[in-house]
Scaffold this motif. Sequence first.
Motif, PDB file in Angstrom:
ATOM      1  N   UNK A 162     -17.899  -0.248  24.640  1.00  0.00           N
ATOM      2  CA  UNK A 162     -17.393  -1.067  25.321  1.00  0.00           C
ATOM      3  C   UNK A 162     -17.844  -1.381  26.815  1.00  0.00           C
ATOM      4  N   UNK A 163     -18.498  -0.498  27.126  1.00  0.00           N
ATOM      5  CA  UNK A 163     -19.319  -0.262  28.431  1.00  0.00           C
ATOM      6  C   UNK A 163     -20.549  -0.774  28.565  1.00  0.00           C
ATOM      7  N   UNK A 164     -21.265  -0.270  27.348  1.00  0.00           N
ATOM      8  CA  UNK A 164     -22.837  -0.492  27.235  1.00  0.00           C
ATOM      9  C   UNK A 164     -23.518  -1.470  26.534  1.00  0.00           C
ATOM     10  N   UNK A 165     -22.793  -1.579  25.364  1.00  0.00           N
ATOM     11  CA  UNK A 165     -23.487  -2.377  24.282  1.00  0.00           C
ATOM     12  C   UNK A 165     -24.059  -3.800  24.832  1.00  0.00           C
ATOM     13  N   UNK A 166     -23.268  -4.471  25.526  1.00  0.00           N
ATOM     14  CA  UNK A 166     -23.650  -5.828  25.920  1.00  0.00           C
ATOM     15  C   UNK A 166     -24.917  -5.435  26.920  1.00  0.00           C
ATOM     16  N   UNK A 206     -19.979   4.485  19.552  1.00  0.00           N
ATOM     17  CA  UNK A 206     -18.309   4.951  19.195  1.00  0.00           C
ATOM     18  C   UNK A 206     -18.040   5.914  20.074  1.00  0.00           C
ATOM     19  N   UNK A 207     -18.768   6.720  20.906  1.00  0.00           N
ATOM     20  CA  UNK A 207     -18.404   7.526  21.811  1.00  0.00           C
ATOM     21  C   UNK A 207     -17.092   7.143  22.305  1.00  0.00           C
ATOM     22  N   UNK A 208     -15.960   8.143  22.576  1.00  0.00           N
ATOM     23  CA  UNK A 208     -14.771   7.879  23.468  1.00  0.00           C
ATOM     24  C   UNK A 208     -15.248   8.119  24.829  1.00  0.00           C
ATOM     25  N   UNK A 209     -15.035   6.996  25.583  1.00  0.00           N
ATOM     26  CA  UNK A 209     -15.693   7.153  26.848  1.00  0.00           C
ATOM     27  C   UNK A 209     -14.448   7.616  27.851  1.00  0.00           C
ATOM     28  N   UNK A 210     -13.261   7.228  27.626  1.00  0.00           N
ATOM     29  CA  UNK A 210     -12.297   7.708  28.564  1.00  0.00           C
ATOM     30  C   UNK A 210     -11.036   8.820  28.219  1.00  0.00           C
ATOM     31  N   UNK A 211     -11.258   9.001  26.734  1.00  0.00           N
ATOM     32  CA  UNK A 211     -10.342  10.006  26.062  1.00  0.00           C
ATOM     33  C   UNK A 211      -9.138   9.504  25.927  1.00  0.00           C
ATOM     34  N   UNK A 212      -8.673   8.181  25.952  1.00  0.00           N
ATOM     35  CA  UNK A 212      -7.654   7.652  25.489  1.00  0.00           C
ATOM     36  C   UNK A 212      -7.551   7.232  24.010  1.00  0.00           C
ATOM     37  N   UNK A 213      -6.208   7.014  23.509  1.00  0.00           N
ATOM     38  CA  UNK A 213      -6.101   6.528  22.214  1.00  0.00           C
ATOM     39  C   UNK A 213      -5.659   5.004  22.234  1.00  0.00           C
ATOM     40  N   UNK A 214      -5.718   4.261  20.953  1.00  0.00           N
ATOM     41  CA  UNK A 214      -5.287   2.924  20.781  1.00  0.00           C
ATOM     42  C   UNK A 214      -5.648   2.003  21.887  1.00  0.00           C
ATOM     43  N   UNK A 215      -4.956   1.119  22.332  1.00  0.00           N
ATOM     44  CA  UNK A 215      -5.338  -0.111  23.290  1.00  0.00           C
ATOM     45  C   UNK A 215      -6.068   0.504  24.521  1.00  0.00           C
ATOM     46  N   UNK A 216      -5.711   1.801  24.982  1.00  0.00           N
ATOM     47  CA  UNK A 216      -6.186   2.194  26.223  1.00  0.00           C
ATOM     48  C   UNK A 216      -7.620   2.833  25.953  1.00  0.00           C
ATOM     49  N   UNK A 217      -7.952   3.013  24.927  1.00  0.00           N
ATOM     50  CA  UNK A 217      -9.200   3.647  24.725  1.00  0.00           C
ATOM     51  C   UNK A 217     -10.459   2.784  24.735  1.00  0.00           C
ATOM     52  N   UNK A 218     -11.200   3.302  25.740  1.00  0.00           N
ATOM     53  CA  UNK A 218     -12.789   2.561  26.012  1.00  0.00           C
ATOM     54  C   UNK A 218     -13.831   3.270  25.450  1.00  0.00           C
ATOM     55  N   UNK A 219     -14.762   2.541  24.789  1.00  0.00           N
ATOM     56  CA  UNK A 219     -15.523   3.274  24.025  1.00  0.00           C
ATOM     57  C   UNK A 219     -17.090   3.135  24.951  1.00  0.00           C
ATOM     58  N   UNK A 220     -18.044   3.869  24.567  1.00  0.00           N
ATOM     59  CA  UNK A 220     -19.296   3.756  25.010  1.00  0.00           C
ATOM     60  C   UNK A 220     -19.750   2.413  24.772  1.00  0.00           C
TER      61      UNK A 220
END
Lengths: 311, 779
Positions: free
Chosen positions: A203-207, A187-201
């Motif tokens: 999103x980057x690493x779960x797969x 659930x970490x916010x990776x890029x510090x953005x909100x809404x549609x622009x938000x990328x979480x940890x």
Amino acid sequence: MDAIPAHMRPERSFQGFILILQRFWADQGCVILQPYDMEMGAGTFHPATTLRALGPKQWNAAYVQPSRRPKDGRYGENPNRLQHYYQFQVIMKPSPPNLQELYLKSLAAIGIDSALHDIRFVEDDWESPTLGAWGLGWECWCDGMEVSQFTYFQQVAGVECAPVAGELTYGLERLAMYVQGVDRVYDLNFNGRDGADKVTYGDVFLQAEQEYSRHNFEYADTTMLFEQFRMAEEACKKYLAAGWREGSNQKEHLMALPAYDQCIKASHVFNLLDARGVISVTERASYIMRVRELAKACGEAWIHTEAGRAV
Amino acid sequence: MPDLLLELFSEEIPARMQAKAADDLRRMVTDKLVAEGLVYEGAKAFATPRRLTLTVHGIPARQSDLKEERRGPRVGGADAAIQGFLKATGLASLSEAKIQTDPKKGDFYIALIEKPGRPTLDVLAEILPVIVRTFPWPKSMRWGERSGKPGALTWVRPLHAVIATFGLETEEPDVVKFDVAGIEAGRTTFGHRFMAPAAISVRRFEDYEAKLLDAKVVLDPERRKDTIVTDAKQLAFAQGFELVEDQVLLDEVSGLVEWPVALMGSFDQEYLAIPDEVIRATIRNNQKCFVVKDPKTGKLTNKFILTANIEASDGGKAIVAGNERVIRARLSDAKFFYDSDLKTKLEARLPKFENIVFHEKLGTQGERIKRIERLAAEIAPLVGADVEKTKRAAHLAKADLLTEVVGEFPELQGLMGKYYALAQGEDASVAAASEEHYKPQGPADRVPTDPVSVAVALADKLDTLSLFFWMGELPTGSKDPFALRRAAIGVIRLMLENQLRLSLRSLLESAIWSMINLWDNQYRSVLLVSELLESDDEDSAGRKLKGRHFEHVRSPESLEAFRLRDGYSSMAFTFGDEQGVSGFELEGPMWAQARLGFSDPFAAIRELELFFADRLKVQLRDQGARHDLVDAVFSLGGQDDLLLVVRRVEALGKFLDTDDGKNLLAGTKRANNILGIEEKKDKRSFDGAPDAALYKLDEEKALAKAIDQVKNEAGAAVAKEDFAAAMSAMARLRPAVDAFFDKVKVNDDDPKVRENRLRLLNEIRAATRAVADFSKIEG
């Protein structure tokens, strides 16, 4: 620091958090390196720590190092255990007298206020049997959570550290989770953005966590890995043997770094084999010893190189 | 008189080392002062995470002058001796020496040495840096720039500042001038790391302690502990709960803080489904927090108490929240472990033990469990345990070692086994044995009483003891890596406190037999083996090859088959192709895979019996029994029922407290002494019944009659294990023995009469041996 835009603030952005640490240690005179381009179990394996800790020359560096712990994979189902995570590593040789204060300032920089949080240095003697290394120091606690390791290296690769280097290792995800106030690493916010622009940890690493867990525990090709271990060991020894020269008035070594790469390789391959459960208890000790022998030989070579020797 | 204040200010000292370090500092400084002739009035040392502090008060301001006469060589002695004397005493020439006349030995030089006392301040400046440099930290380190050079100072963690002041209360004290590794001793320290980090200048202990307190540092660890306990109890009490006190944890926590602040946090009720011990281990070991119970139920509540090192600006909200998060995550792990453990039956874990090496020569944990099962089943009827339950209990007793919870918290081994056994519906005794078979672990530990637990506990310990002795891994001096002493004392306490009548020897034989029997059933190859011998064969380089003779013992029926015969020096277990074969095998694959080096089983058992006798002696001595009485009983031989040994020792002790006992002992000793002398003189013993026809005096006849009677009565009483009765029978021997020594001259001129009387004395000795070997008794 006031100029930090919202999306880069450490309490909402994982990447911003890393950049602040880098900036902080750059301000203390460290060279900021990029991650080493090999798989390794901890930032300590990076030659910028293992090898540079040896010899009399001053060395201050900081870097992020992706750390692979094949056995810690949990198929993405555990809220804070990962087979791949980031360590932030600082090494300062000789250890400056105010290293503890610098460390506490770095915590302040990422938003941990020591008037509000209970920060503690709890005994932790560090030892790496595979690296032939040990040191004394602490695990650093913040409100009961271990957030960093703090070590004064006494010996690395079987060589006495003279002078001693101070090493700091921050568990980045864990610290960021604390600062961002989330309970699940994904659930970490990776890029510090909100809404549609938000990328979480996640999103980057779960797969990646899911795929690598499968690989590490079930499918990693053990025949290949056993062979790779053997080859890396052999290559390391070969490069070490080939690197020695009789200089004008002293012995010198010309290939410590490439040889050490093979030691890193052997260590990671061993970790994979271990995760696959194909190494018995007795064999385990002997593999660890074999890696240690490589590390020691590399350390011995290093202190006969330009960067590793006296004067 | 002036006082010393010493503070060594460093980075965080490990909590577990602080108390001993404070003590060491006090001891080293005061010992040194005394050695320098500086007798002090009092000393006290303190430790916090960042400082070691010592105050010594009432030290003289200077050493007293020393006047000493030292005796030198003879006048006219060798030049080397004279030069040595001058050098040692600091005299310029012999003219400075006095000559002393000794009527027996001649004239000697005497040096009068006058050493003026030095100011204590100078003495301190000399001894303190040495103490810092030689301080006995369990682990110490180098740091910083200076660590690159040889001889760098080592300390437990980097040392930053030293205070050393010396002076009278009424005056400005002096700084003791010294320097260690570039750190000048001075009068500056620092307050709490976060709450009052500024430098503080101090004079002496009183203002030092007070200024530190103002700077949020409680110097005295006892005071920090009091604060923690009092506040923690208060926090619990305020909610109607009770603190679970924990001295070890308190000691540790008080060494992690300079300004203790107790705070209470809580966790989700759902975690209370985990056993209390697991919750406590999780919270205590990992988080160093106290747990809290409900006094009404005695069960834990969902609260914990942490000790922070600061008074936080928000009153501790963030700290509590942070700790709660970590504890939640830890308990969530623990619950996950516990729940997943419950999904696997204990017996389903057993196959994995086949791959876990217990000991290189003794094989896997799996083999060990089978041996314990077999031995426990054998012991069960002897201790009144149900055989089937005992087998089941031994089968499952170790299974929890492979559970997740025990993996995480090894100290919960056994206890978790009990919970899991109960959860899968095992009998209560079977489940209890999982926990109890490890007991007793130490002198304070409880001894199990349920017969099933007793049987498994005995089997577990006897298996370890007999097999380790068998392969020659004995405890030596302070080294006892497999805790064999503790195991032996465990066996002794299990037997004595449960009043068990067991033959130690047959139990030990059974334990060894279990290993042979199981191996024989599985691999059919238990061998007698010779030393490594040279053979006639040679390798290509012409060196003699070596090998061993062996004999396979086919289907042995008892341990007797392995009494080592001539030509064999040990036993071995192999994975065998050698059924029924004897022969000679060169060094190579067969011996490489063999488990070699088991001695004669009977020799091992004898050794172990002596080991047990020693342990029992220690055990009885600790309870106040005389060790010579224990010797006197063991010396009878064949004493392998420990309970009877103890009863005999008790009866003997009581008897010897009476006049009859004392006199009989004296008489027996006299008989023994005479016999000893005469046996030596004649180089023979005087065994055999005396000849009644050769008695000349009434006292002889009376003694012979008394001996006969006593022998019968005491023998009968011993047979009934009534040692008190045996002793009172023995008491009746006394008047006859006394009268005999009064009236009868043993060394009669007639050699036949003499021999007969010596035989009679021998009979006294024989009669008393019904209860003990009186010659071993002191006094």
